[in-house]
Design a protein around this motif. Structure first.
Motif, PDB file in Angstrom:
ATOM      1  N   VAL A   1       0.842  -1.201   0.000  1.00 40.51           N
ATOM      2  CA  VAL A   1       0.000   0.000   0.000  1.00 40.51           C
ATOM      3  C   VAL A   1       0.876   1.249   0.000  1.00 40.51           C
ATOM      4  N   PRO A   2       0.674   2.165  -0.945  1.00 43.71           N
ATOM      5  CA  PRO A   2       1.492   3.386  -0.983  1.00 43.71           C
ATOM      6  C   PRO A   2       1.281   4.230   0.266  1.00 43.71           C
ATOM      7  N   PRO A   3       2.298   4.980   0.677  1.00 42.21           N
ATOM      8  CA  PRO A   3       2.126   5.898   1.810  1.00 42.21           C
ATOM      9  C   PRO A   3       1.145   7.010   1.467  1.00 42.21           C
ATOM     10  N   SER A   4       0.410   7.485   2.466  1.00 42.49           N
ATOM     11  CA  SER A   4      -0.491   8.616   2.271  1.00 42.49           C
ATOM     12  C   SER A   4       0.274   9.916   2.496  1.00 42.49           C
ATOM     13  N   LEU A   5      -0.301  11.014   2.010  1.00 39.07           N
ATOM     14  CA  LEU A   5       0.279  12.349   2.202  1.00 39.07           C
ATOM     15  C   LEU A   5      -0.764  13.215   2.892  1.00 39.07           C
ATOM     16  N   PRO A   6      -0.694  13.351   4.228  1.00 42.09           N
ATOM     17  CA  PRO A   6      -1.655  14.199   4.939  1.00 42.09           C
ATOM     18  C   PRO A   6      -1.326  15.677   4.742  1.00 42.09           C
ATOM     19  N   GLY A   7      -2.269  16.532   5.088  1.00 44.96           N
ATOM     20  CA  GLY A   7      -2.058  17.970   4.973  1.00 44.96           C
ATOM     21  C   GLY A   7      -2.604  18.698   6.174  1.00 44.96           C
ATOM     22  N   PRO A   8      -1.749  19.145   7.094  1.00 47.39           N
ATOM     23  CA  PRO A   8      -2.226  19.886   8.267  1.00 47.39           C
ATOM     24  C   PRO A   8      -3.072  21.079   7.855  1.00 47.39           C
ATOM     25  N   GLY A   9      -4.209  21.257   8.528  1.00 45.88           N
ATOM     26  CA  GLY A   9      -5.085  22.370   8.224  1.00 45.88           C
ATOM     27  C   GLY A   9      -5.986  22.139   7.032  1.00 45.88           C
ATOM     28  N   THR A  10      -6.012  20.910   6.509  1.00 44.51           N
ATOM     29  CA  THR A  10      -6.865  20.581   5.360  1.00 44.51           C
ATOM     30  C   THR A  10      -7.751  19.389   5.714  1.00 44.51           C
ATOM     31  N   VAL A  11      -8.623  19.013   4.789  1.00 41.80           N
ATOM     32  CA  VAL A  11      -9.466  17.837   5.036  1.00 41.80           C
ATOM     33  C   VAL A  11      -8.652  16.549   5.025  1.00 41.80           C
ATOM     34  N   ALA A  12      -7.388  16.614   4.628  1.00 37.74           N
ATOM     35  CA  ALA A  12      -6.511  15.436   4.663  1.00 37.74           C
ATOM     36  C   ALA A  12      -5.626  15.427   5.903  1.00 37.74           C
ATOM     37  N   ALA A  13      -5.981  16.226   6.912  1.00 35.38           N
ATOM     38  CA  ALA A  13      -5.153  16.336   8.112  1.00 35.38           C
ATOM     39  C   ALA A  13      -4.991  14.999   8.829  1.00 35.38           C
ATOM     40  N   ARG A  14      -6.025  14.148   8.753  1.00 31.64           N
ATOM     41  CA  ARG A  14      -5.982  12.869   9.484  1.00 31.64           C
ATOM     42  C   ARG A  14      -5.774  11.677   8.558  1.00 31.64           C
ATOM     43  N   PHE A  15      -5.263  11.930   7.378  1.00 30.69           N
ATOM     44  CA  PHE A  15      -5.051  10.856   6.407  1.00 30.69           C
ATOM     45  C   PHE A  15      -3.680  10.215   6.644  1.00 30.69           C
ATOM     46  N   GLY A  16      -3.641   9.314   7.612  1.00 26.59           N
ATOM     47  CA  GLY A  16      -2.400   8.637   7.963  1.00 26.59           C
ATOM     48  C   GLY A  16      -2.361   7.208   7.452  1.00 26.59           C
ATOM     49  N   ALA A  17      -1.381   6.447   7.934  1.00 24.93           N
ATOM     50  CA  ALA A  17      -1.205   5.071   7.481  1.00 24.93           C
ATOM     51  C   ALA A  17      -2.421   4.202   7.797  1.00 24.93           C
TER      52      ALA A  17
END
Length: 307
Positions: free
Chosen positions: A196-212
């Motif tokens: 599974v490829p690593p995720s790329l989270p983004g602090p302050g965005t809707v992807a803030a909690r997009f972790g492994a």
């Protein structure tokens, strides 16, 4: 010539919606973003001899390496197909093309959802180009592309129109010869198993909690006409944990009732890779010509911009 990137270090607030509701999300400015940049100069190309040595090295990387090496050697035999148009030019896209060309701010996905539903993705995070390391590539893919001459990895994270799902796209640029590339992508996801490829989270965005632990579905593909591996991994924007991530083809199987399948995350992971392959082909395609043989951006056939 495109402008250099400016990285915004201040996180932005956001409004997200849970589920695919009737209301569109109000998306914030994306966090750290590079909009139009030329990245670092590409290092000196490896010679054919170095690539051959690298391919041989794959023999020591377990079953994956052994199987791939056999296919690559077969592809190098006389009668292998010639290099596709734009193949060499594509090797330099990672530092020649603006970020907005490689990762558009918005991306349409006609028929990309379940039941051929349309999708629209908005870019919310862009990472700087990176070396090929375990931090940005899954173990099996790294072992596969490193012997070919892994140049750089570019990644960005997108969200759907409702901001209920997030998806990280990776562009892995290699120095593979065309004959090797023509076999690399055949069943790549199934060959590498749970890679599974690593995720790329983004602090302050809707992807803030997009972790492994939030990765739900993924897909990998190596188009035969481009020296690139395209990866995608999708998840829920609400940060929910997914115990058993599924490759996209399994998540797309008819009749599945789990949350990953029902939400269409498999469809998004697989179909967004197709869209990015199309973008890369467009980036290296020669400009169209009119009836007089002039390109669409030439005003007088001299190559100067008509403006």
């Amino acid at each position: 010539m495109p402008h250099h990137a400016r990285t915004h270090s201040t996180p932005f607030g956001h409004t997200s919606l849970h589920g695919h509701g009737a209301h569109r999300a109000v998306l914030p400015p994306e966090a750290p973003v590079e909009t139009t940049t030329r990245l670092r100069p590409v290092r000196e190309r490896r010679t054919g001899r170095a690539v051959a040595v690298g391919v041989c090295a794959v023999l020591g990387i377990g079953l994956i390496g052994g199987a791939l090496t056999g296919m690559w050697l077969a592809a190098a035999e006389p009668g292998a197909p010639t290099e596709p148009p734009g193949y060499t030019e594509a090797k330099d896209l990672w530092h020649n093309a603006p970020v907005d060309t490689l990762f558009p701010r918005t991306l349409a996905g006609p028929g990309a959802g379940p039941g051929a539903a349309a999708r629209t993705w908005t870019r919310i995070v862009v990472a700087p180009d990176a070396a090929c390391t375990p931090a940005v590539l899954a173990e099996g893919l790294l072992a596969t592309v490193r012997p070919l001459g892994c140049e750089r990895v570019l990644r960005a994270t997108y969200t759907d129109a409702t901001a209920s799902s997030v998806i990280t796209v990776g562009l892995v640029f290699t120095d593979a010869e065309a004959a090797v590339q023509s076999t690399l992508g055949q069943g790549l996801t199934s060959r590498l198993g749970r890679d599974v490829p690593p995720s790329l989270p983004g602090p302050g965005t809707v992807a803030a909690r997009f972790g492994a632990e939030q990765r739900a579905s993924w897909w990998l593909n190596a188009p035969t006409d481009l020296p690139v591996v395209v990866t995608a991994v999708s998840g829920f924007a609400d940060g929910r944990r997914v115990d058993s991530p599924q490759p996209a083809d399994r998540a797309m199987t008819s009749g599945r009732t789990d949350a990953t399948a029902q939400s269409g995350l498999g469809h998004e992971a697989k179909n967004i890779t197709v869209r990015f392959e199309q973008l890369l082909r467009t980036a290296v395609a020669p400009p169209p010509k009119d009836a007089d043989g002039r390109t669409s951006r030439d005003g007088d056939g001299t190559g100067e911009d008509a403006r």
